[in-house]
Design an enzyme around this catalytic site. Sequence first.
Site, PDB file in Angstrom:
ATOM      1  N   HIS A 217      -3.448  -1.668  -9.379  1.00 51.00           N
ATOM      2  CA  HIS A 217      -3.922  -0.966 -10.539  1.00 51.00           C
ATOM      3  C   HIS A 217      -2.569  -0.480 -11.464  1.00 51.00           C
ATOM      4  O   HIS A 217      -2.691  -0.039 -12.327  1.00 51.00           O
ATOM      5  CB  HIS A 217      -4.776   0.198 -10.197  1.00 51.00           C
ATOM      6  CG  HIS A 217      -3.803   1.133  -9.554  1.00 51.00           C
ATOM      7  ND1 HIS A 217      -3.489   0.828  -7.984  1.00 51.00           N
ATOM      8  CD2 HIS A 217      -3.558   2.392  -9.601  1.00 51.00           C
ATOM      9  CE1 HIS A 217      -3.164   1.886  -7.606  1.00 51.00           C
ATOM     10  NE2 HIS A 217      -2.765   2.839  -8.403  1.00 51.00           N
ATOM     11  N   ASP A 218      -1.522  -0.650 -10.355  1.00 52.45           N
ATOM     12  CA  ASP A 218      -0.119  -0.307 -11.240  1.00 52.45           C
ATOM     13  C   ASP A 218       0.772  -1.489 -11.771  1.00 52.45           C
ATOM     14  O   ASP A 218       1.843  -1.285 -12.062  1.00 52.45           O
ATOM     15  CB  ASP A 218       0.850   0.544 -10.064  1.00 52.45           C
ATOM     16  CG  ASP A 218       0.288   2.034  -9.831  1.00 52.45           C
ATOM     17  OD1 ASP A 218      -0.408   2.304 -10.562  1.00 52.45           O
ATOM     18  OD2 ASP A 218       0.652   2.371  -8.707  1.00 52.45           O
TER      19      ASP A 218
ATOM     20  N   GLU B 168       1.999   3.756   0.485  1.00 52.83           N
ATOM     21  CA  GLU B 168       2.734   3.327  -0.941  1.00 52.83           C
ATOM     22  C   GLU B 168       4.301   3.596  -0.524  1.00 52.83           C
ATOM     23  O   GLU B 168       4.722   4.719  -0.697  1.00 52.83           O
ATOM     24  CB  GLU B 168       2.226   3.926  -2.063  1.00 52.83           C
ATOM     25  CG  GLU B 168       2.785   3.247  -3.494  1.00 52.83           C
ATOM     26  CD  GLU B 168       2.436   4.031  -4.645  1.00 52.83           C
ATOM     27  OE1 GLU B 168       2.598   3.328  -5.429  1.00 52.83           O
ATOM     28  OE2 GLU B 168       2.229   5.195  -4.573  1.00 52.83           O
TER      29      GLU B 168
ATOM     30  N   ASP C  77      -0.818   7.463  -1.045  1.00 47.87           N
ATOM     31  CA  ASP C  77      -0.238   7.368  -2.524  1.00 47.87           C
ATOM     32  C   ASP C  77       1.173   8.125  -2.393  1.00 47.87           C
ATOM     33  O   ASP C  77       1.350   9.258  -1.791  1.00 47.87           O
ATOM     34  CB  ASP C  77      -0.878   8.127  -3.573  1.00 47.87           C
ATOM     35  CG  ASP C  77      -0.498   8.123  -5.123  1.00 47.87           C
ATOM     36  OD1 ASP C  77      -0.539   6.974  -5.671  1.00 47.87           O
ATOM     37  OD2 ASP C  77      -0.127   9.045  -5.470  1.00 47.87           O
TER      38      ASP C  77
ATOM     39  N   ASP D 154      -8.180   6.447  -1.175  1.00 50.21           N
ATOM     40  CA  ASP D 154      -6.826   6.724  -1.619  1.00 50.21           C
ATOM     41  C   ASP D 154      -6.692   8.296  -1.359  1.00 50.21           C
ATOM     42  O   ASP D 154      -7.542   9.238  -1.482  1.00 50.21           O
ATOM     43  CB  ASP D 154      -6.646   6.434  -3.050  1.00 50.21           C
ATOM     44  CG  ASP D 154      -5.530   5.820  -3.499  1.00 50.21           C
ATOM     45  OD1 ASP D 154      -4.222   6.524  -3.447  1.00 50.21           O
ATOM     46  OD2 ASP D 154      -5.652   4.841  -4.259  1.00 50.21           O
TER      47      ASP D 154
HETATM   48  O1  ISL Z   1       4.242   1.357 -11.046  1.00 51.68           O
HETATM   49  C1  ISL Z   1       5.020   2.111 -10.821  1.00 51.68           C
HETATM   50  C2  ISL Z   1       6.175   1.751 -10.013  1.00 51.68           C
HETATM   51  O2  ISL Z   1       6.538   0.233 -10.313  1.00 51.68           O
HETATM   52  C3  ISL Z   1       4.705   3.519 -11.086  1.00 51.68           C
HETATM   53  O3  ISL Z   1       4.237   3.604 -12.057  1.00 51.68           O
HETATM   54  C4  ISL Z   1       3.972   4.340 -10.170  1.00 51.68           C
HETATM   55  O4  ISL Z   1       3.884   5.567 -10.727  1.00 51.68           O
HETATM   56  C5  ISL Z   1       4.338   4.399  -8.573  1.00 51.68           C
HETATM   57  O5  ISL Z   1       4.267   3.046  -8.157  1.00 51.68           O
HETATM   58  C6  ISL Z   1       3.662   5.539  -7.954  1.00 51.68           C
HETATM   59  O6  ISL Z   1       2.023   5.112  -7.989  1.00 51.68           O
HETATM   60  C7  ISL Z   1       1.320   5.956  -7.526  1.00 51.68           C
HETATM   61  O7  ISL Z   1       1.292   7.378  -7.739  1.00 51.68           O
HETATM   62  C8  ISL Z   1       1.047   7.568  -9.091  1.00 51.68           C
HETATM   63  C9  ISL Z   1      -0.084   6.953  -9.745  1.00 51.68           C
HETATM   64  O8  ISL Z   1       0.103   7.045 -11.369  1.00 51.68           O
HETATM   65  C10 ISL Z   1      -0.224   5.502  -9.326  1.00 51.68           C
HETATM   66  O9  ISL Z   1      -1.313   4.862 -10.008  1.00 51.68           O
HETATM   67  C11 ISL Z   1      -0.082   5.277  -7.788  1.00 51.68           C
HETATM   68  O10 ISL Z   1      -0.512   4.065  -7.349  1.00 51.68           O
HETATM   69  C12 ISL Z   1       1.217   8.777  -9.346  1.00 51.68           C
HETATM   70  O11 ISL Z   1      -0.044   9.625  -8.450  1.00 51.68           O
END
Ligand code: ISL
Length: 560
Positions: free
Chosen positions: A333-334, A259, A204, A102
Site C-alpha cells: 500500500h506504500d 517494517e 509498522d 497491522d
Molecule cells: O513509502 C514510504 C517510504 O518509501 C513512506 O511513505 C512510508 O511512510 C514509510 O514506509 C512508513 O510506512 C508506514 O508508516 C506510515 C504509513 O503512512 C504507511 O502506510 C506505513 O506503511 C505511518 O504510519
Amino acid sequence: MSSNVQKTWWKEAIVYQIYPRSFMDSDGDGIGDLKGIISKLDYIEKLGIDVVWLNPIYKSPNDDNGYDISDYREILDEFGNMSDFEELLKGLHDLGIKLIMDLVVNHTSDEHFWFQESRKSRDNPYRDYYHWVPAENGKPNKRWSFFDKDGDAWKFDEATNSYYLHYFSEKQPDLKWENPKVRQEVYDLMHYWFKKGIDGFRMDVITFISKDIAYPPIPEKFNGKSWDKFYGAGPKLHDYIKEMNREVLSKYDILTVGEGIGTTTENVLYLVGEDRNELQMSYHFEHPALGLGDRKLIIGNDYKNLVEFKKIQTKWDEALKGKGWGAIYLGNHDQPRMVSRWANDSPEYRPYAAKMLNTWLLTMRGTPFCYMGDEIGMANIKFDNIEDYRDIETINWYHLTEREGGDLDHFMESHKISARDNGRTPIQWEPSVNGGFTTGTPWIKVNPNYTSVNVEVQESDPKSVLHHYRKLIELRKKNDILVYGDYQLLEPNHKELYLYQRSWEGQDVCIALNFSTQKIPFDFKTRNMDVLINNYDSLSISESKIELEAFQAVVLKIGT
Ligand code: ISL
C-alpha cells in the site's frame, strides 16, 4: 549444509496483503469494508495463499488512512464492527487461512485518549506517554517529519507551551517507548488481539520506536537522505523488541514481520537473527528507493536498473542466509504497482510482465508478501491532477514543492511512477461500473483500465495473469526447493535478464526472467531439464542457447 535450515510454517507461507479500504465495498459508501472482504472469501481461498495481512482496521480519524489510531480495541465505523471482524477471522480460519494485523505503535492519533490527556497539562498522568519538550528550553534539535506540511517533526502546542514529536503527520504524535507504562499498554493490546485468535503482526515503522530523549543533533552522516537510518537505530530498539518478544510474542505460535525501514544488511540480523529472540522477518527499502530522490522524484533513468535491482536482492539474500529469514515483496500500500514500477504496463506487455514479476516473487528465498491486485496485474493509475490524489504524503510534498517554486511538472510525472495512491486504487472485480468495487462513489478513482483488467475476465481465461499466479503458488507449495533452496545469482551484469539458481538436497532449479521488451538469448548448455512453468506457450531452445521472448519467465528443473 542447507538441509540444516529450520523448517517452519511461516517460512513456507505465502502472504496476501489486503488494503481494506480498496478491496470490496459491501454497503455502497465508496469505501471497502470487512463485510466486503467476507463476501470474497471464496476468491481468497482459491488463490491458494496461507496468510492474509490486513492493513489497520482500528478506529481512526483517517489522517493517514488508518495509520493514525484513536482506539486500538475498536473497529473503524467505515469498515464495520467487532462482530464483522470476528466473522472474518472465523471465515478465514475455517478455510485454513491465518490472519495477521497491522501493529502501529510508534505513534497514535492525536485523537487517542492518551494524547488528549497528555496535552492537557504538564502534570497529567499521561504526559509522559509522548515526547514533550517545554518551549522555554528553546526549540529542540531538528527532526524530519515524513508528512508534516513543512517537514518539521516538532509541533508547538499552545495549551502547555511545549513541543511534541511527530515523525509522521502532526496528527500522529510519537509514543514515548522510554516510558515502561507505554510499553505495557502496547503489550496489553497485543495480548487482546492474540486472545481474539489472530496469527501475528506486521509491525509498522517498528525500527523507529526508540529515541534518544536528550534529542541531540543528528550526526552529520545521517543528514539528508539517511534520516530513516538514524531513526531506525535508536539506542534501545533491541531492548524493547526483546522485551516485547519475552512478554508477548514468545507466548504464541505466530508470524511477525517488521517494517524494517532504515535497516541495512549490516544491522538487520540484530532484528531478525534466529538467535536473537526479536522478530522473524523484516522488509527493507533498498529496491523501492532505487532511482528515486527526495520526495520520491525520479532521478535519471536508474529506477528500473536491473543490475542494481539484482545486486540489492542478492546482497540481502546473502546477509540473511542461514542466520535469518527474508520478506520478499514488490508492491504494497506504500508502493506503486509492481508492473508499472519494475516492468511495463502497456496493454501489449502488461500480462507477460505481471506474470514474470509474480514468478520472481514466488521463486525467491524468503516469505513472499503478495499485494492484492498484483494477482491480476493491476497497473498505476497515473493521475494528471493533484486533486485526484488522496494520500497525505503526495499532497503535502506537492504543496511544499509549490511553495518553494519547485518543478511541479517533474513532481507530477515522477509521482505517476512512484506515488503510493497508485497502489491504493480499488480492486477491479468486473468490467462493470467502478470495476464492481462499489455501487457508490469510490473514495479514490478506479483505474479506467478495469474494462479489460479485472478478475471476472481473467477467471474465464486460462492464460490470464490470475490463473498463472495460482499455478505459481501451487508450484511453490509442491517444491520445497523454492522455499528453502540456496539462491545463486547468475550473470550479475546482464542488463535485461535476471537468471538465478535455487539448489536443495542435490537438486537444482534455474529461474530465467526477461525484464525487457526484446528477445534475449543466453547460453544454456544443459539439455536435460523440465520446464516447470512458463508464461508463454513455448520456449525457444536451439543448440546451447535459450531465447526468451519479451518478459518471458520460465522455471527449469535441471536433470541430474
Ligand atoms: O513509502 C514510504 C517510504 O518509501 C513512506 O511513505 C512510508 O511512510 C514509510 O514506509 C512508513 O510506512 C508506514 O508508516 C506510515 C504509513 O503512512 C504507511 O502506510 C506505513 O506503511 C505511518 O504510519
